[in-house]
Design a protein around this motif. Structure first.
Motif, PDB file in Angstrom:
ATOM      1  N   LEU A   1      18.078 -31.155 -13.912  1.00 20.18           N
ATOM      2  CA  LEU A   1      16.873 -30.835 -13.133  1.00 20.18           C
ATOM      3  C   LEU A   1      17.093 -29.554 -12.341  1.00 20.18           C
ATOM      4  CD1 LEU A   1      15.838 -34.368 -11.804  1.00 20.18           C
ATOM      5  CD2 LEU A   1      14.558 -32.948 -13.423  1.00 20.18           C
ATOM      6  N   ASP A   2      18.285 -29.446 -11.745  1.00 15.38           N
ATOM      7  CA  ASP A   2      18.589 -28.261 -10.946  1.00 15.38           C
ATOM      8  C   ASP A   2      18.516 -26.998 -11.810  1.00 15.38           C
ATOM      9  OD1 ASP A   2      19.216 -27.231  -8.449  1.00 15.38           O
ATOM     10  OD2 ASP A   2      21.373 -27.171  -8.881  1.00 15.38           O
ATOM     11  N   THR A   3      18.887 -27.146 -13.079  1.00 10.84           N
ATOM     12  CA  THR A   3      18.921 -26.000 -13.990  1.00 10.84           C
ATOM     13  C   THR A   3      17.536 -25.627 -14.513  1.00 10.84           C
ATOM     14  OG1 THR A   3      21.129 -26.683 -14.673  1.00 10.84           O
ATOM     15  CG2 THR A   3      19.996 -25.137 -16.125  1.00 10.84           C
ATOM     16  N   VAL A   4      16.713 -26.626 -14.838  1.00 12.11           N
ATOM     17  CA  VAL A   4      15.456 -26.286 -15.537  1.00 12.11           C
ATOM     18  C   VAL A   4      14.212 -26.237 -14.642  1.00 12.11           C
ATOM     19  CG1 VAL A   4      16.328 -27.122 -17.743  1.00 12.11           C
ATOM     20  CG2 VAL A   4      14.937 -28.662 -16.322  1.00 12.11           C
ATOM     21  N   VAL A   5      14.230 -26.945 -13.525  1.00 15.11           N
ATOM     22  CA  VAL A   5      13.046 -26.916 -12.656  1.00 15.11           C
ATOM     23  C   VAL A   5      13.072 -25.613 -11.855  1.00 15.11           C
ATOM     24  CG1 VAL A   5      11.892 -28.014 -10.684  1.00 15.11           C
ATOM     25  CG2 VAL A   5      12.949 -29.433 -12.467  1.00 15.11           C
ATOM     26  N   PRO A   6      11.987 -24.833 -11.894  1.00 14.90           N
ATOM     27  CA  PRO A   6      11.967 -23.610 -11.080  1.00 14.90           C
ATOM     28  C   PRO A   6      12.193 -23.976  -9.603  1.00 14.90           C
ATOM     29  CG  PRO A   6      10.102 -23.678 -12.597  1.00 14.90           C
ATOM     30  CD  PRO A   6      10.767 -25.021 -12.673  1.00 14.90           C
ATOM     31  N   GLY A   7      13.165 -23.312  -8.994  1.00 15.48           N
ATOM     32  CA  GLY A   7      13.497 -23.661  -7.612  1.00 15.48           C
ATOM     33  C   GLY A   7      14.541 -24.766  -7.520  1.00 15.48           C
TER      34      GLY A   7
ATOM     35  N   LEU B   1      16.791 -28.324  -7.756  1.00 13.42           N
ATOM     36  CA  LEU B   1      16.657 -29.674  -7.188  1.00 13.42           C
ATOM     37  C   LEU B   1      15.889 -29.654  -5.876  1.00 13.42           C
ATOM     38  CD1 LEU B   1      19.903 -31.843  -7.344  1.00 13.42           C
ATOM     39  CD2 LEU B   1      17.653 -32.330  -8.338  1.00 13.42           C
ATOM     40  N   ALA B   2      16.094 -28.597  -5.107  1.00 13.00           N
ATOM     41  CA  ALA B   2      15.401 -28.520  -3.817  1.00 13.00           C
ATOM     42  C   ALA B   2      13.891 -28.554  -4.045  1.00 13.00           C
ATOM     43  CB  ALA B   2      15.811 -27.256  -3.074  1.00 13.00           C
ATOM     44  N   ALA B   3      13.431 -27.821  -5.060  1.00  6.61           N
ATOM     45  CA  ALA B   3      11.999 -27.826  -5.357  1.00  6.61           C
ATOM     46  C   ALA B   3      11.584 -29.191  -5.916  1.00  6.61           C
ATOM     47  CB  ALA B   3      11.669 -26.718  -6.359  1.00  6.61           C
ATOM     48  N   PHE B   4      12.450 -29.774  -6.751  1.00  6.09           N
ATOM     49  CA  PHE B   4      12.132 -31.082  -7.338  1.00  6.09           C
ATOM     50  C   PHE B   4      11.924 -32.129  -6.245  1.00  6.09           C
ATOM     51  CE2 PHE B   4      13.675 -35.247  -8.905  1.00  6.09           C
ATOM     52  CZ  PHE B   4      12.693 -35.481  -9.858  1.00  6.09           C
ATOM     53  N   THR B   5      12.752 -32.062  -5.203  1.00  3.22           N
ATOM     54  CA  THR B   5      12.660 -33.058  -4.133  1.00  3.22           C
ATOM     55  C   THR B   5      11.744 -32.570  -3.011  1.00  3.22           C
ATOM     56  OG1 THR B   5      14.580 -32.103  -3.047  1.00  3.22           O
ATOM     57  CG2 THR B   5      14.977 -33.946  -4.536  1.00  3.22           C
ATOM     58  N   GLY B   6      11.069 -31.479  -3.239  1.00  2.00           N
ATOM     59  CA  GLY B   6      10.277 -30.829  -2.189  1.00  2.00           C
ATOM     60  C   GLY B   6       9.439 -31.802  -1.383  1.00  2.00           C
ATOM     61  N   GLY B   7       9.523 -31.697  -0.083  1.00  2.00           N
ATOM     62  CA  GLY B   7       8.700 -32.532   0.781  1.00  2.00           C
ATOM     63  C   GLY B   7       9.247 -33.915   1.048  1.00  2.00           C
ATOM     64  N   LYS B   8      10.358 -34.260   0.353  1.00  2.00           N
ATOM     65  CA  LYS B   8      10.862 -35.627   0.529  1.00  2.00           C
ATOM     66  C   LYS B   8      12.074 -35.698   1.471  1.00  2.00           C
ATOM     67  CE  LYS B   8       8.735 -37.870  -3.216  1.00  2.00           C
ATOM     68  NZ  LYS B   8       9.134 -37.393  -4.539  1.00  2.00           N
ATOM     69  N   ASN B   9      12.533 -34.559   1.948  1.00  2.00           N
ATOM     70  CA  ASN B   9      13.666 -34.530   2.872  1.00  2.00           C
ATOM     71  C   ASN B   9      14.960 -35.078   2.298  1.00  2.00           C
ATOM     72  OD1 ASN B   9      12.324 -33.354   5.059  1.00  2.00           O
ATOM     73  ND2 ASN B   9      11.354 -35.336   5.500  1.00  2.00           N
ATOM     74  N   ALA B  10      15.126 -35.033   0.981  1.00  2.00           N
ATOM     75  CA  ALA B  10      16.402 -35.481   0.412  1.00  2.00           C
ATOM     76  C   ALA B  10      17.500 -34.567   0.955  1.00  2.00           C
ATOM     77  CB  ALA B  10      16.364 -35.410  -1.100  1.00  2.00           C
ATOM     78  N   ASN B  11      18.584 -35.179   1.380  1.00  2.07           N
ATOM     79  CA  ASN B  11      19.681 -34.407   1.962  1.00  2.07           C
ATOM     80  C   ASN B  11      20.666 -34.041   0.850  1.00  2.07           C
ATOM     81  OD1 ASN B  11      21.822 -33.399   3.341  1.00  2.07           O
ATOM     82  ND2 ASN B  11      21.904 -35.045   4.879  1.00  2.07           N
ATOM     83  N   LEU B  12      20.361 -32.980   0.148  1.00  2.00           N
ATOM     84  CA  LEU B  12      21.141 -32.644  -1.048  1.00  2.00           C
ATOM     85  C   LEU B  12      22.580 -32.255  -0.720  1.00  2.00           C
ATOM     86  CD1 LEU B  12      18.394 -30.748  -3.083  1.00  2.00           C
ATOM     87  CD2 LEU B  12      19.247 -33.074  -3.455  1.00  2.00           C
TER      88      LEU B  12
END
Ligand SMILES: *[C@@H]1O[C@H](CO)[C@@H](O)[C@H](O)[C@H]1NC(C)=O
Ligand SMILES: *[C@@H]1O[C@H](CO)[C@@H](O)[C@H](O)[C@H]1NC(C)=O
Length: 318
Positions: free
Chosen positions: A259-265, A267-278
């Motif tokens: 996900l980190d590789t293919v989603v633009p932005g 993992l941070a973008a993938f979890t956007g708005g959810k406050n996941a503490n990556l």
């Protein structure tokens, strides 16, 4: 008790496995048991009663929602992973790979004559993959080939055979499994319903763990001190299911890395708005990328020196 049953089956199968990892993708049917009402329905380690639990049963919360078919992770893979075009041809020689017979017929008790065998050849890999498809499978050979073809080819090359069973209410009520990987045999095996992209990403993670990420045929990378150190440095598994063992956590980390590789932005973008503490999984993502990041990148061709070979041993399909 569906969760517990699935786990026991997984452990029993692992004990009998000749070589390679046997590991199950979380079974979405567990969401229907009422056992868990949380976003992630696999609380194997809460409390940490499973002796294999890692990181004290702790895992990244809010969770990365990447387990379910058509859930956020699955949809992101569908959207951002390029499809690899394929052609297929049906075997007409009355034979099947011996590994399809061994797992599908001897171990899991389906009828040999109910399997049809196909070569599926992708434009990014000259060597075909083999699909042994039970006639009660609800996904067609084309649907299966398309799902498998979403896997980046340098991941896909870690396996060579896909065994696809019928689903619930098919004619083998004794089969209690969902999906597994037999990395030593280059096999991914499971019910037809389990063949969706995020579940294939998880299973292929086991194959990569045992082969491409541990060159020389040593132990899987997830069994090394390097992986244990990364988990300890983070103090949290990548997911609740990953908290069940180092092996599962590696496969779950693979989902996050892809996900980190293919989603633009990323993992941070993938979890956007959810406050996941990556930051709680940073060391694991880094360690994973160091040994397998190159395989978790779409594009390119399979490497025939690294690809799990086309099955050599064939038997009669009867
Ligand atoms: C399947 O692929 C193998 C290996 O390339 C080849 O020898 C065989 O003839 C193919 N069979 C069919 C039916 O395409
Ligand atoms: C994120 O997790 C790290 C490691 O557990 C912790 O030190 C940090 O305080 C957390 N940050 C937030 C904003 O919760």
């Amino acid at each position: 008790m569906a969760v517990l049953k699935t786990l026991l089956i997984a452990l029993a199968a692992a004990a009998n496995a000749p070589a390679g990892v046997v590991a199950f993708q979380p079974d979405p049917r567990a969401t229907n048991t009422g056992l868990a009402k949380r976003a992630d329905p696999y609380p194997f380690c809460n409390p940490a009663t499973n002796p294999g639990c890692i990181a004290g049963g702790k895992y990244l919360v809010p969770v990365l929602e990447f387990s379910s078919e058509n859930g956020p992770g699955d949809l992101a893979y569908q959207q951002y992973l390029p499809a690899s075009p394929w052609t297929f041809s049906k075997w007409t020689n009355g034979l099947m790979p011996e590994r399809c017979y061994y797992w599908g017929v001897t171990a899991d008790k389906w009828k040999a004559t109910d399997f049809l065998v196909y070569n599926v050849t992708y434009t990014d890999c000259a060597t075909p993959f083999v699909v042994c498809r039970h006639q009660k499978a609800t996904k067609s050979i084309g649907q299966l080939a398309s799902q498998i073809g979403k896997l980046p080819v340098r991941m896909r090359q870690a396996s060579s055979i896909y065994i696809v069973y019928g689903d619930l209410n098919s004619d083998n009520p004794n089969y209690g499994g969902y999906m597994a990987t037999l990395a030593g045999d280059g096999v991914v095996v499971g019910r037809s319903v389990a063949y969706f992209i995020t579940s294939l990403v998880h299973e292929t993670g086991h194959a990569v763990d045992s082969t491409l990420a541990s060159p020389g045929g040593g132990k899987p990378f997830s069994g090394t001190a390097a992986w244990a150190d990364a988990v300890k440095a983070d103090g949290f598994a990548v997911s609740a299911y990953g908290a069940g063992s180092y092996v599962e956590d590696f496969a779950e980390a693979g989902r996050a890395v892809l996900l980190d590789t293919v989603v633009p932005g990323g993992l941070a973008a993938f979890t956007g708005g959810k406050n996941a503490n990556l930051t709680q999984i940073t060391a694991q993502l880094k360690a994973f990328k160091a040994v397998a990041g190159t395989f978790y990148t779409p594009g390119g061709k399979c490497d025939l020196a690294k690809k799990f070979p086309f099955p050599a041993k064939l038997v009669k399909r009867e």
